[in-house]
Design a protein around this motif. Structure first.
Motif, PDB file in Angstrom:
ATOM      1  N   ILE A 100       0.886   2.078  11.670  1.00  0.00           N
ATOM      2  CA  ILE A 100       1.397   3.440  11.886  1.00  0.00           C
ATOM      3  C   ILE A 100       2.291   3.863  10.732  1.00  0.00           C
ATOM      4  O   ILE A 100       2.223   4.998  10.259  1.00  0.00           O
ATOM      5  CB  ILE A 100       2.161   3.524  13.223  1.00  0.00           C
ATOM      6  N   ILE A 101       3.105   2.938  10.245  1.00  0.00           N
ATOM      7  CA  ILE A 101       4.004   3.304   9.156  1.00  0.00           C
ATOM      8  C   ILE A 101       3.232   3.583   7.866  1.00  0.00           C
ATOM      9  O   ILE A 101       3.684   4.376   7.022  1.00  0.00           O
ATOM     10  CB  ILE A 101       5.070   2.209   8.925  1.00  0.00           C
ATOM     11  N   ASP A 102       2.047   2.937   7.705  1.00  0.00           N
ATOM     12  CA  ASP A 102       1.214   3.246   6.537  1.00  0.00           C
ATOM     13  C   ASP A 102       0.701   4.684   6.619  1.00  0.00           C
ATOM     14  O   ASP A 102       0.765   5.435   5.639  1.00  0.00           O
ATOM     15  CB  ASP A 102       0.034   2.278   6.455  1.00  0.00           C
ATOM     16  N   THR A 103       0.200   5.042   7.780  1.00  0.00           N
ATOM     17  CA  THR A 103      -0.290   6.409   7.967  1.00  0.00           C
ATOM     18  C   THR A 103       0.854   7.409   7.845  1.00  0.00           C
ATOM     19  O   THR A 103       0.697   8.474   7.240  1.00  0.00           O
ATOM     20  CB  THR A 103      -0.961   6.544   9.343  1.00  0.00           C
ATOM     21  N   ALA A 104       1.991   7.068   8.421  1.00  0.00           N
ATOM     22  CA  ALA A 104       3.147   7.970   8.355  1.00  0.00           C
ATOM     23  C   ALA A 104       3.567   8.205   6.914  1.00  0.00           C
ATOM     24  O   ALA A 104       3.873   9.337   6.510  1.00  0.00           O
ATOM     25  CB  ALA A 104       4.303   7.396   9.161  1.00  0.00           C
ATOM     26  N   SER A 105       3.588   7.164   6.124  1.00  0.00           N
ATOM     27  CA  SER A 105       3.973   7.298   4.717  1.00  0.00           C
ATOM     28  C   SER A 105       2.977   8.158   3.953  1.00  0.00           C
ATOM     29  O   SER A 105       3.367   9.054   3.188  1.00  0.00           O
ATOM     30  CB  SER A 105       4.083   5.912   4.086  1.00  0.00           C
ATOM     31  N   ASP A 106       1.669   7.886   4.141  1.00  0.00           N
ATOM     32  CA  ASP A 106       0.644   8.651   3.423  1.00  0.00           C
ATOM     33  C   ASP A 106       0.635  10.120   3.848  1.00  0.00           C
ATOM     34  O   ASP A 106       0.521  11.023   3.016  1.00  0.00           O
ATOM     35  CB  ASP A 106      -0.733   8.031   3.655  1.00  0.00           C
TER      36      ASP A 106
END
Length: 594
Positions: A61-67
């Motif tokens: 989720i944090i990867d998607t949030a960052s992108d």
């Protein structure tokens, strides 16, 4: 959009693992198929591709949030304000900030990014397909700290230029988004003029007002100067913050609300006016309306028609702390930097708590006599004239601030207010650049009256005596009861006596007035409230059949005869009612409301 397919272990769609040697497999193992497909898709898409979370492929989720945060951060109308994502909305030439909710994030993600998900068919072929952001996933992404990493931060939204201090110590005018100060401003920088010309132009704004004292004129000038010193953080550099400016009038329609509108017109702000409601907190309350104004980016907010005892813990907190958490329904809480917001208030008869009074700077005005001729301009009244010549008046204010700054930011030694840094700066400017008297002359008397229920009621009684044209005459308690009845002034402690006969009611009302006035006088025979001296004398009165009785009489004399209006409104002049609750409610004035 062309699909990219392949095997989970065949990132290039080539031979199977059985056909590859151990060395080939070792080289293929670390590669992530979705990363290669993502790179290929990005070359074919004008929007950045964002992969939605997938635990099987290690997409967190944090990867998607960052992108996604990085993709949205490229937009020119998306910011983070107080740790909450906000969207800049422009409607009818007016700008405001709207919090981004999870529902809105779903459409924003589609607008600024190409959302995809990694899928695999039964045969193990990998496919990168378009996907939709669900509501639950949007909420999870918004809660991730990485989501806001790509956004530009904003602490102030201003519809007019803002003065800020650069690291080299120079004042600069911000007219767009400035990442250094985190200010978003609109408009053109006004022309800087000599301080003598700026003084003359500035004082035009207050020419038609009648102030209780010259020091009240100084405080009104300070209220007009404060936004220029506050919005860009100039006062904050000295460890200061602005007080709340309370416009207090002696009669309805004297111009207290007009003073706030004049300030918002000079700075091109939308008037954010909050009317008094019975509840102080919860849904539909003042606190909620206040939070709504702050979250939308309003930096000039007024509480209109404060009456009776006004006790607001959230307002005291806002005027004390550096951060204030604003909350509205269905939106995340937003942390507001309080030192960038200037608060106003209007009242005819407010009674404040001691703590709130220490955070307020009161401006007392008197209603102009009936028949007074207000200035008229080609554009109409003063508000219309200022709106048409905003650059001239804003330039005068900026010129005064820059003249003070170029003089190495001097301050006076004024120590009669708790907000000393701000008051000392404003005191120096009004005295040395505007030629006005000290900011806080006679202010201790005003503060004591605002926090003392008996003195607050005595002020109302003095205004009622003025309405009935009875100043300068000796009045007994029974006559004061009649004046209160004629003007609608409530006598404290008589609300439960209405069922009594007229004779008993008058006798009890006289006693209540005597008790209330005794609290005002104490051991003295004179007391002063708002430039009116009230004198008390005792006389022996012979009553037939009842012997001698000591009675008291009272006289109300203005200390400054010039402050007494030539004519006064009729006793049945209606009071002002509440105005529209939030952000620029309708105003219906045929004549300037001075």
């Amino acid at each position: 959009m062309t699909e990219v397919t392949g095997s989970a272990n065949q990132p290039n769609g080539s031979s199977s693992p059985q056909e590859s040697g151990p060395q080939d497999r070792a080289e293929l193992q670390p590669l992530r198929p979705w990363k290669e497909m993502l790179s290929r898709r990005k070359r074919d898409s004008r929007k950045p591709i964002v992969l939605l979370p997938d635990s099987t492929e290690g997409i967190r989720i944090i990867d998607t949030a960052s992108d996604l945060g990085e993709a949205l951060g490229r937009a020119d109308n998306l910011f983070v304000k107080g740790k909450a994502a906000s969207q800049l909305v422009t409607q009818g030439g007016k700008h405001s900030l709207e919090p981004v909710r999870d529902v809105r994030l779903r459409s924003l993600a589609e607008e600024h990014a190409s959302l995809h998900r990694y899928t695999k068919d039964r045969e193990g072929n990998v496919t990168l397909t378009p996907a939709l952001l669900t509501s639950d996933m949007a909420k999870a992404i918004m809660e991730a700290p990485q989501f806001q990493g790509g956004f530009r931060e904003i602490v102030l939204l201003s519809p007019c230029p803002v003065l800020v201090v650069r690291p080299n110590g120079n004042l600069d005018t911000v007219v767009q988004y400035d990442p250094e100060s985190r200010v978003m401003a609109f408009g053109q920088a006004p022309e800087i003029v000599p301080s003598s010309e700026a003084r003359e132009t500035f004082l035009e704004l207050l020419a038609d007002y009648r102030f209780a004292t010259d020091a009240d004129r100084s405080r009104a000038a300070a209220s007009l100067l404060a936004p220029a010193l506050v919005h860009g953080g100039i006062i904050e550099r000295f460890g200061g913050r602005p007080p709340m400016f309370l416009w207090e009038a002696n009669a309805s329609q004297a111009g207290k609300g007009y003073g706030f509108r004049l300030t918002t017109t000079v700075y091109n702000h939308e008037p954010a006016t909050i009317s008094l409601r019975p509840r102080m907190g919860g849904v539909g309350s003042i606190a909620e309306d206040f939070g709504h104004c702050l979250i939308r980016g309003y930096a000039l907010v007024s509480f209109d028609n404060l009456r009776g005892k006004f006790d607001s813990q959230f307002l005291e907190s806002f005027l004390t702390e550096s951060l204030f958490v604003a909350r509205v329904p269905y939106s995340p809480p937003v942390s507001i930097e309080t030192r960038r917001v200037v608060l106003f208030g209007t009242s005819n008869e407010a009674e404040l708590t001691y703590d709130l009074a220490n955070r307020v700077l009161c401006i007392r005005i008197l209603k102009q006599p009936i028949g007074y001729s207000f200035r008229r301009f080609d554009e109409g009244d003063l508000i219309a004239h200022v709106r048409a010549n905003r650059g001239r008046y804003l330039g005068a204010i900026f010129s005064l601030v820059k003249a003070w700054w170029d003089a190495r930011q001097p301050r006076t030694d004024e120590a009669r207010h708790d907000f000393r840094p701000a008051c000392q700066v404003l005191d120096w400017i009004v005295q040395n650049l505007l030629g006005l008297p000290p900011l806080l002359d006679g202010y201790e008397e005003v503060r004591q009256r605002m926090t003392n229920p008996s003195l607050t009621w005595l002020r109302k009684l003095a205004l009622a005596v003025e309405k009935q044209r009875r100043r300068g005459k000796w009045l007994k308690s029974s006559e004061l009861v009649g004046i209160c009845e004629q003007t609608g002034l409530e006598i404290p402690g008589t609300d439960r006596m209405r069922a009594m006969s007229d004779e008993k009611f008058e006798a009890n009302a006289c006693q209540m007035i005597g008790r209330r006035l005794k609290l005002c006088f104490g051991d003295s025979d004179t007391v002063t409230v708002d430039r009116v001296q009230v004198t008390r004398i005792e006389e022996d009165e012979i009553r037939q059949g009842h012997g001698i009785r000591t009675t008291k009489s009272y006289k109300f004399d203005p200390l400054d005869p010039a402050a007494v209006p030539v004519t006064v409104p009729d006793a049945d002049t209606p009071e002002e009612g509440p105005v529209a609750t939030v952000a620029g409610g309708p105003f219906d004035f045929n004549e300037p409301e001075y």
